[in-house]
Design an enzyme around this catalytic site. Structure first.
Site, short mmCIF file in Angstrom:
data_model
loop_
_atom_site.label_atom_id
_atom_site.label_comp_id
_atom_site.label_asym_id
_atom_site.label_seq_id
_atom_site.Cartn_x
_atom_site.Cartn_y
_atom_site.Cartn_z
N GLU A 1 57.32 -75.18 91.22
CA GLU A 1 57.24 -74.11 90.23
C GLU A 1 55.77 -73.74 90.09
OE1 GLU A 1 57.91 -73.30 85.47
OE2 GLU A 1 57.14 -75.19 86.19
N ASP B 1 58.38 -79.36 88.80
CA ASP B 1 57.95 -78.65 87.61
C ASP B 1 56.43 -78.53 87.56
OD1 ASP B 1 58.87 -77.62 84.95
OD2 ASP B 1 57.51 -79.19 84.23
N ARG C 1 70.17 -70.53 77.56
CA ARG C 1 70.70 -71.83 77.98
C ARG C 1 72.08 -72.06 77.35
NH1 ARG C 1 64.92 -74.89 77.18
NH2 ARG C 1 63.83 -73.82 78.87
N HIS D 1 49.77 -77.14 87.79
CA HIS D 1 48.96 -77.87 86.81
C HIS D 1 48.44 -79.19 87.35
CE1 HIS D 1 49.58 -75.02 83.53
NE2 HIS D 1 50.79 -74.86 84.03
#
Ligand SMILES: *[C@@H]1O[C@H](CO)[C@@H](O)[C@H](O)[C@H]1NC(C)=O
Ligand SMILES: *[C@@H]1O[C@H](CO)[C@@H](O)[C@H](O)[C@H]1NC(C)=O
Ligand SMILES: *[C@@H]1O[C@H](CO)[C@@H](O)[C@H](O)[C@H]1NC(C)=O
Ligand SMILES: *[C@@H]1O[C@H](CO)[C@@H](O)[C@H](O)[C@H]1NC(C)=O
Ligand SMILES: *[C@@H]1O[C@H](CO)[C@@H](O)[C@H](O)[C@H]1NC(C)=O
Ligand SMILES: *[C@@H]1O[C@H](CO)[C@@H](O)[C@H](O)[C@H]1NC(C)=O
Ligand SMILES: *[C@@H]1O[C@H](CO)[C@@H](O)[C@H](O)[C@H]1NC(C)=O
Ligand SMILES: *[C@@H]1O[C@H](CO)[C@@H](O)[C@H](O)[C@H]1NC(C)=O
Length: 538
Positions: free
Chosen positions: A255, A231, A371, A235
């Site tokens: 990702e 994930d 979802r 970053h």
């Protein structure tokens, strides 16, 4: 390879049930992505699940185990599950952490999804079927609910909950990301907002780096994980990743949420690869704006990625839906277009990923609508044309891999077409014809003999409809479609008798229609006939 030392140690110690799976091991597989909370319950119950509530609905690891037949019968041989570690509890300003992306203690499991034994049982059940387990992991941040939402100054968090660090000095100083053109800002400031701050872990601190590397090594080994989806990879500074990936010792796919190939490219050298977001955006845009969608933009993005990514696009995760983006059918419901889009990941270079529910025709828009609980579909396999479609696509890819040993290492090529609403993609022995024209369009593809795909007067089968067509004496091919359906063509000689595709077509004569073995496939053929789909040769 660096993997082998660990693999053989594990063998000697007898601790690992499978060898560490490399990117190459993953390329021949296709992945079914589930949101663990929304896929299935272990006790088979089917509670209501309102996505707008952003709350746990009850799905768990035992539920996945109970529905592996459903996944495997579509042809998938890997499952990507939601993050597994303990998350922030209770309700936040953004709802509950049912999706698993709000880690609080990385050394403990999310008990909503089951016990350590349940997770180990899932890995074992997958491996017993020769399937792989991909686990989603978050390294960038931990989450603490502010004790006072009008005061989120750093000293107000309860750091004792944020394990294994437990102190404010494990986090970058507080600033929310404000400038995506400033990479330092992207890496060291925080995601989230004052309602739900995601505390950005100080991955510049070498003690923390060691902790993360040891953690991932232990996690992969403890739960016999075969691959990791990483994930928020963009970053964290790029040079954090190589040692992390080496300690994981399995395929890692990051990702890197961006439409720009050049930005994503370096991450393919520090991780196994990336989820192919640039191409995803190209495909989404090209197929959801009618014939004004830019099909040549797809070719351009793929070619750039093939040139710029480490290992080209062979190791990318190739997808058209996921938990963060609106489902295709929230924008476009024309089933011809939907089938074209769904074909994309399976006919291309990367590792195909299907987001659970697409096969059932789910239509949810942006998070949290996308979802939906899969159990509400009853796991219907009989009356779902898109489930049949994806089953055929999986079989076609497997057949192409077995028919040509170069399939997985030969770049997809685009054969230029006169009609801007079409694409022709060559990846021998597969030729895929796509169009964004929709169910009432009439389009034509021309494949010149210089494409060197087929020999003269050769029988070629569209494995999606089982229609056949014969090439001209020079090997060129002209195909028309009036119903806008995608076509995945392979030489009849590449379809084995033992395979499941168009069983009798490999022996049928040119132009003959032949029914697939299953009823739903026959419906596709009939639909094609009714809507006047024609195939002709030049
Ligand atoms: C099934 O499991 C769910 C979630 O653990 C639980 O809430 C529910 O009561 C169970 N239902 C039955 C019939 O056991
Ligand atoms: C919450 O923070 C605000 C702003 O600092 C402060 O005025 C308020 O008294 C705090 N509330 C509590 C319950 O501490
Ligand atoms: C690095 O992280 C460790 C573990 O959280 C902490 O004890 C230490 O103070 C940190 N060092 C610096 C310079 O912030
Ligand atoms: C980039 O972001 C960092 C972190 O917020 C900040 O310290 C730095 O001044 C920014 N650089 C520029 C050129 O704006
Ligand atoms: C694994 O992590 C440890 C701890 O950070 C590090 O010293 C080591 O270099 C890493 N292994 C590899 C192969 O990078
Ligand atoms: C379509 O995409 C191509 C490649 O990116 C670009 O050159 C072209 O200008 C685009 N066409 C339109 C109409 O936007
Ligand atoms: C084409 O798709 C549209 C949109 O879903 C639908 O309304 C229409 O009935 C379809 N037409 C045919 C011929 O399938
Ligand atoms: C297999 O793929 C290679 C590379 O694209 C191609 O050159 C060759 O002709 C293909 N063979 C068959 C039998 O399709």
């Amino acid at each position: 390879m660096k993997y082998s030392a660990l693999a053989s140690t594990s063998l000697l110690l007898g601790t690992a049930s499978v060898l560490a799976a490399s990117a190459d091991d993953w390329t021949r597989r296709s992945i079914y992505q589930v949101v663990t909370d929304r896929f299935a319950l272990g006790n088979g119950s089917s509670p209501p699940c309102n996505t707008d509530n952003r709350a746990y609905c009850g799905g768990n690891w035992q539920g996945i185990i109970s529905k592996l037949d459903y996944i495997q019968q579509m042809g998938f041989d890997a499952v990507w599950i939601s993050p597994i570690v303990e998350n922030i509890q209770g309700r936040t300003s953004e709802g509950e952490a049912y999706h698993g992306y709000w880690s609080q203690n990385i050394n403990s499991l999310n008990s909503n999804f089951g016990s350590a034994n349940d997770l180990k049982a899932l890995a074992a059940a997958l491996h017993a079927r020769s399937m792989f387990l991909m686990v989603d992991v978050v390294v960038n941040h931990l989450v603490a609910n502010p004790t006072n939402t009008s005061d989120i100054s750093p000293e107000t968090f309860d750091y004792s909950l944020l394990q294994p660090f437990g102190g404010q000095n494990a986090f970058h100083s507080q600033c929310f990301i404000s400038d995506y053109t400033n990479q330092t800002n992207v890496e060291q400031c925080w995601l989230g907002d004052s309602g739900l701050p995601l505390l950005d872990i100080d991955t510049e601190n070498s003690t923390i780096v060691d902790t993360m590397n040891t953690w991932i090594k232990d996690l992969v080994s403890e739960y016999s994980i075969d691959g990791l989806r990483i994930d928020t990879a963009k970053h964290i500074r790029q040079d954090f990743w190589p040692a992390f990936a080496a300690n994981a010792s399995v395929y890692t796919v990051g990702e890197v949420l961006i439409g720009d190939v050049t930005y994503a490219a370096p991450y393919t050298s520090v991780l196994g690869s990336v989820l192919d977001y640039p191409t995803y955006y190209g495909v989404y845009n090209a197929f959801t704006s009618g014939t004004s969608g830019n099909m040549s933009a797809i070719a351009s993005l793929v070619t750039q990625a093939q040139d710029q990514y480490n290992h080209g696009t062979f190791y990318v995760g190739s997808f058209v839906e996921n938990q963060d983006n609106p489902r295709i059918q929230s924008t476009v419901t024309d089933q011809s277009i939907v089938k074209n889009v769904m074909a994309w990941p399976f006919i291309n270079d990367g590792i195909p990923i299907l987001y659970y529910g697409q096969e059932q025709g789910y239509q949810g828009g942006n998070d949290p609508s996308n979802r939906e609980a899969l159990w509400l579909s009853g796991f219907d396999t009989e009356n779902k044309p898109l489930l049949t479609h994806v089953t055929t696509l999986n079989a076609a890819r497997k057949q192409a891999i077995s028919a040509n040993s170069s399939f997985l290492t030969t770049k997809a090529k685009f054969i230029s077409q006169p009609d801007s609403s079409t694409l022709a993609i060559s990846k021998p022995p597969m030729l895929t014809l796509l169009t964004n024209g929709g169910n009432s369009s009439s389009v034509k593809w021309s494949i010149p003999s210089s494409a060197n795909l087929f020999s003269g007067s050769e029988t070629v089968v569209d494995v999606l409809s089982c229609n056949t067509v014969t090439t001209a004496s020079d090997g060129s091919l002209s195909v028309t479609a009036s119903s806008g359906l995608p076509q995945v063509l392979m030489p009849a000689s590449a379809l084995s008798e033992s395979g499941s595709l168009c069983k009798s077509s490999s022996r049928s004569k040119s132009g003959a229609l032949s029914a697939k073995a299953d009823g739903a496939g026959l419906l596709v053929v009939l639909a094609g006939m009714i809507s006047g789909m024609t195939m002709a040769f030049a």
